[in-house]
Design a protein around this motif. Structure first.
Motif, PDB file in Angstrom:
ATOM      1  N   ALA A 185       0.830  -1.206   0.000  1.00 20.98           N
ATOM      2  CA  ALA A 185       0.000   0.000   0.000  1.00 20.98           C
ATOM      3  C   ALA A 185       0.868   1.262   0.000  1.00 20.98           C
ATOM      4  O   ALA A 185       0.605   2.223  -0.735  1.00 20.98           O
ATOM      5  CB  ALA A 185      -0.933  -0.003   1.210  1.00 20.98           C
ATOM      6  N   ILE A 186       1.922   1.259   0.819  1.00 26.31           N
ATOM      7  CA  ILE A 186       2.813   2.416   0.901  1.00 26.31           C
ATOM      8  C   ILE A 186       3.546   2.623  -0.424  1.00 26.31           C
ATOM      9  O   ILE A 186       3.627   3.755  -0.934  1.00 26.31           O
ATOM     10  CB  ILE A 186       3.825   2.233   2.052  1.00 26.31           C
ATOM     11  N   ASN A 187       4.076   1.545  -0.988  1.00 28.78           N
ATOM     12  CA  ASN A 187       4.815   1.672  -2.242  1.00 28.78           C
ATOM     13  C   ASN A 187       3.918   2.131  -3.389  1.00 28.78           C
ATOM     14  O   ASN A 187       4.335   2.908  -4.255  1.00 28.78           O
ATOM     15  CB  ASN A 187       5.480   0.341  -2.599  1.00 28.78           C
ATOM     16  N   GLY A 188       2.683   1.640  -3.408  1.00 30.39           N
ATOM     17  CA  GLY A 188       1.752   2.091  -4.434  1.00 30.39           C
ATOM     18  C   GLY A 188       1.470   3.575  -4.316  1.00 30.39           C
ATOM     19  O   GLY A 188       1.401   4.295  -5.324  1.00 30.39           O
ATOM     20  N   HIS A 189       1.315   4.046  -3.069  1.00 32.03           N
ATOM     21  CA  HIS A 189       1.070   5.475  -2.847  1.00 32.03           C
ATOM     22  C   HIS A 189       2.298   6.304  -3.211  1.00 32.03           C
ATOM     23  O   HIS A 189       2.176   7.393  -3.800  1.00 32.03           O
ATOM     24  CB  HIS A 189       0.694   5.703  -1.382  1.00 32.03           C
ATOM     25  N   LEU A 190       3.495   5.773  -2.891  1.00 34.21           N
ATOM     26  CA  LEU A 190       4.727   6.490  -3.233  1.00 34.21           C
ATOM     27  C   LEU A 190       4.874   6.606  -4.741  1.00 34.21           C
ATOM     28  O   LEU A 190       5.294   7.666  -5.257  1.00 34.21           O
ATOM     29  CB  LEU A 190       5.931   5.764  -2.641  1.00 34.21           C
ATOM     30  N   GLY A 191       4.532   5.543  -5.465  1.00 36.66           N
ATOM     31  CA  GLY A 191       4.601   5.597  -6.925  1.00 36.66           C
ATOM     32  C   GLY A 191       3.667   6.640  -7.491  1.00 36.66           C
ATOM     33  O   GLY A 191       3.999   7.329  -8.472  1.00 36.66           O
ATOM     34  N   THR A 192       2.482   6.791  -6.883  1.00 35.40           N
ATOM     35  CA  THR A 192       1.531   7.808  -7.330  1.00 35.40           C
ATOM     36  C   THR A 192       2.066   9.203  -7.056  1.00 35.40           C
ATOM     37  O   THR A 192       1.939  10.113  -7.894  1.00 35.40           O
ATOM     38  CB  THR A 192       0.176   7.619  -6.613  1.00 35.40           C
ATOM     39  N   LEU A 193       2.682   9.398  -5.888  1.00 32.77           N
ATOM     40  CA  LEU A 193       3.224  10.710  -5.532  1.00 32.77           C
ATOM     41  C   LEU A 193       4.377  11.114  -6.449  1.00 32.77           C
ATOM     42  O   LEU A 193       4.485  12.275  -6.860  1.00 32.77           O
ATOM     43  CB  LEU A 193       3.701  10.706  -4.071  1.00 32.77           C
ATOM     44  N   PHE A 246       8.745  -8.043  -8.269  1.00 24.48           N
ATOM     45  CA  PHE A 246       7.480  -8.061  -7.527  1.00 24.48           C
ATOM     46  C   PHE A 246       7.109  -6.658  -7.063  1.00 24.48           C
ATOM     47  O   PHE A 246       5.967  -6.211  -7.227  1.00 24.48           O
ATOM     48  CB  PHE A 246       7.583  -9.005  -6.328  1.00 24.48           C
ATOM     49  N   VAL A 247       8.076  -5.950  -6.475  1.00 27.83           N
ATOM     50  CA  VAL A 247       7.812  -4.587  -5.995  1.00 27.83           C
ATOM     51  C   VAL A 247       7.433  -3.679  -7.154  1.00 27.83           C
ATOM     52  O   VAL A 247       6.465  -2.906  -7.074  1.00 27.83           O
ATOM     53  CB  VAL A 247       9.045  -4.032  -5.243  1.00 27.83           C
ATOM     54  N   LEU A 248       8.190  -3.758  -8.255  1.00 29.53           N
ATOM     55  CA  LEU A 248       7.913  -2.917  -9.416  1.00 29.53           C
ATOM     56  C   LEU A 248       6.522  -3.198  -9.976  1.00 29.53           C
ATOM     57  O   LEU A 248       5.778  -2.278 -10.325  1.00 29.53           O
ATOM     58  CB  LEU A 248       8.970  -3.146 -10.488  1.00 29.53           C
ATOM     59  N   THR A 249       6.159  -4.467 -10.046  1.00 28.14           N
ATOM     60  CA  THR A 249       4.861  -4.836 -10.599  1.00 28.14           C
ATOM     61  C   THR A 249       3.720  -4.334  -9.736  1.00 28.14           C
ATOM     62  O   THR A 249       2.708  -3.834 -10.253  1.00 28.14           O
ATOM     63  CB  THR A 249       4.757  -6.371 -10.744  1.00 28.14           C
ATOM     64  N   THR A 250       3.854  -4.449  -8.420  1.00 33.44           N
ATOM     65  CA  THR A 250       2.782  -3.977  -7.540  1.00 33.44           C
ATOM     66  C   THR A 250       2.650  -2.460  -7.615  1.00 33.44           C
ATOM     67  O   THR A 250       1.536  -1.926  -7.576  1.00 33.44           O
ATOM     68  CB  THR A 250       3.036  -4.407  -6.088  1.00 33.44           C
ATOM     69  N   VAL A 251       3.773  -1.753  -7.730  1.00 36.15           N
ATOM     70  CA  VAL A 251       3.709  -0.295  -7.866  1.00 36.15           C
ATOM     71  C   VAL A 251       3.011   0.085  -9.168  1.00 36.15           C
ATOM     72  O   VAL A 251       2.247   1.063  -9.220  1.00 36.15           O
ATOM     73  CB  VAL A 251       5.127   0.318  -7.807  1.00 36.15           C
TER      74      VAL A 251
END
Length: 311
Positions: A185-193, A246-251
């Motif tokens: 959730a945090i990484n997805g939000h960071l990618g959006t920011l 995995f991290v890149l894909t979820t972001v």
């Protein structure tokens, strides 16, 4: 949308293969912390190269760093805890339980995140179907984890201390699963920011590497020896790359299909991947035949996930 669903499933499958690779690396370097640090180091380099190619810069500006809340930068730390825990859990619980129990934690924490809209996630109320899904998922975990253990006792008796230790590790597996859901959730939000998924993934992975590296220096008080690294196979470095993917894909996927659906599809990939790893003993892991209770439990869990995410 379909391509992001496929990405999430493949990412989960790759993550299930990361566990035995890093567990084998631990045997080579003699420390779960050094193994995790090496894995994150390789993953950081991999993501760093992608970030430079895509955006020609690695780190966000200082203005951005100081202008965002502290929790935005905790994804890497949580990822490091999750990665190191998996290295410890894999030889104790096996491939399937090392994936299934964290899945339970991911689902429960994912529901809490959705219910309260934490970490910039879209707020989704706890409906009747979602609550039923939680109960079904719990039943699936009991079938997949508890019943095979009970049947195994008829063949070999475990001491009370071993049973207690297994219980502690299983509880911790659920907890780290919850931490993994927070990380996504945090990484997805960071990618959006940042408007830059690759940079967000690199920052998260690099911070995780720094955290694990410091812990390794404190606990082990040494770096990996060259003689140890010479014993490693080329594929021992794949763990960091698989984790980075995995991290890149979820972001990438979270802003497109949502955090809940991304986690669910990745969980399906993890389940299938862990069962194949266990059945065929990939990456020098121990081979265990998949039991019918595990298959039934996984199917029940998938039914619970459908209730949680689709109904």
């Amino acid at each position: 949308m379909l391509i992001y669903l496929v990405f999430a499933v493949v990412a989960g499958f790759l993550l299930a293969n990361q566990n035995p690779i890093n567990a084998d690396l631990r045997k080579i370097v003699g420390s779960p912390f050094l193994a995790s640090a090496l894995s994150n180091f390789v993953g950081s380099i991999f993501l760093g190269i992608i970030t430079i190619i895509v955006s020609h810069t690695l780190f966000p500006s200082w203005t951005f760093i100081t202008g965002e809340p502290v929790w935005v930068w905790l994804g890497g730390l949580l990822g490091g805890i999750y990665l190191t825990s998996n290295v410890l859990l894999f030889p104790r619980l096996g491939a399937v339980q090392t994936v299934i129990l964290p899945i339970l934690g991911q689902i429960l924490m994912g529901i809490v995140i959705d219910s309260f809209g934490w970490f910039g996630a879209l707020q989704i109320s706890l409906s009747t179907f979602r609550f039923i899904g939680i109960l079904i998922t719990l039943v699936g975990v009991l079938i997949a984890v508890v019943l095979p253990s009970l049947s195994g006792k008829s063949q070999a008796k475990s001491s009370s201390n071993e049973t207690k230790n297994l219980l502690v590790w299983r509880v911790w597996a659920v907890i780290v699963g919850g931490l993994s859901a927070i990380q996504q959730a945090i990484n997805g939000h960071l990618g959006t920011l940042l408007h830059n998924p690759s940079q967000a993934s690199f920052v998260s992975f690099f911070l995780g590497f720094l955290a694990i590296f410091l812990v390794a220096l404190i606990v082990d008080r040494r770096l990996p020896k060259f003689s140890e690294l010479k014993k490693a196979k080329v594929w021992n470095g794949f763990g960091g790359i698989l984790g980075a993917l995995f991290v890149l894909t979820t972001v990438l996927a979270v802003p497109q299909i949502g955090a809940g659906l991304t986690i669910m599809m990745a969980l399906i990939g993890q389940i299938v991947g862990s069962m194949l790893v266990q059945q065929f003993g990939w990456w020098r892991s121990l081979r265990y035949n998949i039991q019918r209770f595990q298959v039934i439990g996984v199917l029940v869990m998938l039914l619970g996930i459908v209730f949680i995410k689709f109904l």
